[in-house]
Design a protein around this motif. Sequence first.
Motif, PDB file in Angstrom:
ATOM      1  N   LYS A  58       0.846  -1.201   0.000  1.00 49.88           N
ATOM      2  CA  LYS A  58       0.000   0.000   0.000  1.00 49.88           C
ATOM      3  C   LYS A  58       0.878   1.246   0.000  1.00 49.88           C
ATOM      4  CE  LYS A  58      -3.893   2.070   2.375  1.00 49.88           C
ATOM      5  NZ  LYS A  58      -4.837   1.962   3.476  1.00 49.88           N
ATOM      6  N   ASN A  59       0.570   2.185  -0.889  1.00 46.06           N
ATOM      7  CA  ASN A  59       1.320   3.435  -1.041  1.00 46.06           C
ATOM      8  C   ASN A  59       2.805   3.183  -1.298  1.00 46.06           C
ATOM      9  OD1 ASN A  59      -0.993   5.055  -0.614  1.00 46.06           O
ATOM     10  ND2 ASN A  59      -0.767   4.748   1.592  1.00 46.06           N
ATOM     11  N   GLY A  60       3.105   2.067  -1.969  1.00 44.10           N
ATOM     12  CA  GLY A  60       4.487   1.673  -2.181  1.00 44.10           C
ATOM     13  C   GLY A  60       5.192   2.429  -3.290  1.00 44.10           C
ATOM     14  N   HIS A  61       6.495   2.531  -3.127  1.00 50.60           N
ATOM     15  CA  HIS A  61       7.376   3.148  -4.113  1.00 50.60           C
ATOM     16  C   HIS A  61       8.489   2.160  -4.435  1.00 50.60           C
ATOM     17  CE1 HIS A  61       5.407   6.711  -2.473  1.00 50.60           C
ATOM     18  NE2 HIS A  61       5.762   7.332  -3.581  1.00 50.60           N
ATOM     19  N   ARG A  77       5.407   4.435  -8.474  1.00 54.62           N
ATOM     20  CA  ARG A  77       4.660   5.254  -7.511  1.00 54.62           C
ATOM     21  C   ARG A  77       3.305   4.582  -7.273  1.00 54.62           C
ATOM     22  NH1 ARG A  77       7.901   9.230  -6.571  1.00 54.62           N
ATOM     23  NH2 ARG A  77       8.920  10.395  -8.194  1.00 54.62           N
ATOM     24  N   PRO A  78       2.622   4.949  -6.193  1.00 52.29           N
ATOM     25  CA  PRO A  78       1.291   4.370  -5.943  1.00 52.29           C
ATOM     26  C   PRO A  78       0.354   4.654  -7.108  1.00 52.29           C
ATOM     27  CG  PRO A  78       2.074   5.537  -4.006  1.00 52.29           C
ATOM     28  CD  PRO A  78       3.046   5.845  -5.114  1.00 52.29           C
ATOM     29  N   GLY A  79      -0.380   3.633  -7.516  1.00 48.86           N
ATOM     30  CA  GLY A  79      -1.315   3.768  -8.629  1.00 48.86           C
ATOM     31  C   GLY A  79      -2.704   4.142  -8.150  1.00 48.86           C
ATOM     32  N   ASP A  80      -3.650   4.119  -9.063  1.00 51.32           N
ATOM     33  CA  ASP A  80      -5.037   4.456  -8.754  1.00 51.32           C
ATOM     34  C   ASP A  80      -5.751   3.351  -7.986  1.00 51.32           C
ATOM     35  OD1 ASP A  80      -4.752   6.879 -10.035  1.00 51.32           O
ATOM     36  OD2 ASP A  80      -5.539   6.138 -11.944  1.00 51.32           O
ATOM     37  N   TYR A  81      -5.249   2.126  -8.059  1.00 48.09           N
ATOM     38  CA  TYR A  81      -5.894   1.006  -7.400  1.00 48.09           C
ATOM     39  C   TYR A  81      -5.125   0.632  -6.141  1.00 48.09           C
ATOM     40  CZ  TYR A  81      -8.385   0.680 -11.763  1.00 48.09           C
ATOM     41  OH  TYR A  81      -9.167   0.967 -12.855  1.00 48.09           O
ATOM     42  N   LYS A  82      -5.840   0.111  -5.158  1.00 47.36           N
ATOM     43  CA  LYS A  82      -5.288  -0.251  -3.860  1.00 47.36           C
ATOM     44  C   LYS A  82      -4.105  -1.210  -4.001  1.00 47.36           C
ATOM     45  CE  LYS A  82      -6.684  -2.438   0.431  1.00 47.36           C
ATOM     46  NZ  LYS A  82      -7.735  -3.163   1.104  1.00 47.36           N
ATOM     47  N   ASP A  83      -3.039  -0.912  -3.326  1.00 49.06           N
ATOM     48  CA  ASP A  83      -1.854  -1.772  -3.210  1.00 49.06           C
ATOM     49  C   ASP A  83      -1.112  -1.996  -4.522  1.00 49.06           C
ATOM     50  OD1 ASP A  83      -2.519  -1.997  -0.534  1.00 49.06           O
ATOM     51  OD2 ASP A  83      -3.497  -3.929  -0.779  1.00 49.06           O
ATOM     52  N   GLY A 101      13.973  -9.349 -19.691  1.00 47.66           N
ATOM     53  CA  GLY A 101      13.557  -9.379 -18.297  1.00 47.66           C
ATOM     54  C   GLY A 101      13.515  -7.974 -17.719  1.00 47.66           C
ATOM     55  N   ILE A 102      12.440  -7.682 -16.982  1.00 55.35           N
ATOM     56  CA  ILE A 102      12.272  -6.392 -16.316  1.00 55.35           C
ATOM     57  C   ILE A 102      12.242  -6.677 -14.817  1.00 55.35           C
ATOM     58  CG2 ILE A 102      10.858  -4.315 -16.123  1.00 55.35           C
ATOM     59  CD1 ILE A 102      11.997  -4.848 -18.959  1.00 55.35           C
ATOM     60  N   PHE A 103      12.943  -5.868 -14.038  1.00 50.95           N
ATOM     61  CA  PHE A 103      13.133  -6.106 -12.619  1.00 50.95           C
ATOM     62  C   PHE A 103      12.702  -4.876 -11.828  1.00 50.95           C
ATOM     63  CE2 PHE A 103      15.990  -5.733  -8.935  1.00 50.95           C
ATOM     64  CZ  PHE A 103      15.716  -6.922  -8.293  1.00 50.95           C
ATOM     65  N   VAL A 104      12.084  -5.083 -10.661  1.00 50.64           N
ATOM     66  CA  VAL A 104      11.666  -3.986  -9.796  1.00 50.64           C
ATOM     67  C   VAL A 104      12.097  -4.298  -8.365  1.00 50.64           C
ATOM     68  CG1 VAL A 104       9.649  -2.860  -8.766  1.00 50.64           C
ATOM     69  CG2 VAL A 104       9.698  -3.280 -11.200  1.00 50.64           C
ATOM     70  N   ARG A 105      12.640  -3.296  -7.687  1.00 48.74           N
ATOM     71  CA  ARG A 105      12.957  -3.409  -6.260  1.00 48.74           C
ATOM     72  C   ARG A 105      12.178  -2.321  -5.533  1.00 48.74           C
ATOM     73  NH1 ARG A 105      17.624  -5.512  -3.187  1.00 48.74           N
ATOM     74  NH2 ARG A 105      17.982  -6.421  -5.221  1.00 48.74           N
ATOM     75  N   CYS A 106      11.349  -2.735  -4.589  1.00 41.03           N
ATOM     76  CA  CYS A 106      10.501  -1.807  -3.852  1.00 41.03           C
ATOM     77  C   CYS A 106      11.226  -1.286  -2.619  1.00 41.03           C
ATOM     78  CB  CYS A 106       9.216  -2.507  -3.417  1.00 41.03           C
ATOM     79  SG  CYS A 106       8.252  -3.165  -4.793  1.00 41.03           S
ATOM     80  N   GLU A 107      10.760  -0.152  -2.094  1.00 38.64           N
ATOM     81  CA  GLU A 107      11.354   0.422  -0.884  1.00 38.64           C
ATOM     82  C   GLU A 107      11.182  -0.492   0.319  1.00 38.64           C
ATOM     83  OE1 GLU A 107       9.739   4.342  -0.388  1.00 38.64           O
ATOM     84  OE2 GLU A 107      11.005   5.179  -1.971  1.00 38.64           O
ATOM     85  N   ASN A 108      10.180  -1.375   0.308  1.00 40.57           N
ATOM     86  CA  ASN A 108       9.953  -2.304   1.416  1.00 40.57           C
ATOM     87  C   ASN A 108      10.864  -3.531   1.332  1.00 40.57           C
ATOM     88  OD1 ASN A 108       8.808  -3.887  -0.607  1.00 40.57           O
ATOM     89  ND2 ASN A 108       6.721  -3.746   0.193  1.00 40.57           N
TER      90      ASN A 108
END
Length: 173
Positions: A58-61, A77-83, A101-108
């Motif tokens: 939720k509200n993740g970056h 950035r946080p999108g229009d839909y929850k989580d 391959g596309i990779f994402v690392r979240c702040e959490n």
Amino acid sequence: MRTTARLLTGTALVAFSFGVCLGGATGASAGDRGELDLYPSTSAPGGTVTVNTTACGKNGHGRGDASSLSAGEFLLRPGDYKDIAVGQFRVPENTRAGGYGIFVRCENGREARGALTVEHHVRHQPSGHVKTGVGGSVGPDTTQIAAGAALLAAAAVGGTRLLRRRASGAQDS
């Protein structure tokens, strides 16, 4: 009965599969990895790709990495839909056809991976008008209008005579 049973069984299987897919996408797996959805999943060079993931919470970056196709990093950035965290990148014009391959690392601390297919001849959805041969005419044709009116008049006269014969009790043998 059999068709109804098959329909219900098929519907249940589709609903179960859809639920399993959503369940896998909404939570990170045991290794703190989530799914990364790419829209479109097949793109042409120069196209913009939108990335969605629930791994950031939720509200993740987070930060995305599309360097496998030389597109560099992008932000989530946080999108229009929850989580759901959302990001975008552009496929470079000189990208070769193939899978990337596309990779994402979240702040959490969670990560997500996805795959993009690049094709040079991406099929587009049809758009515009379809010429089916059904529709308006070029202009009024008086001969056709007269013939149609004559047919309607003949049908009306015939129907009226038939109704009068039945009402009077006269019937053909």
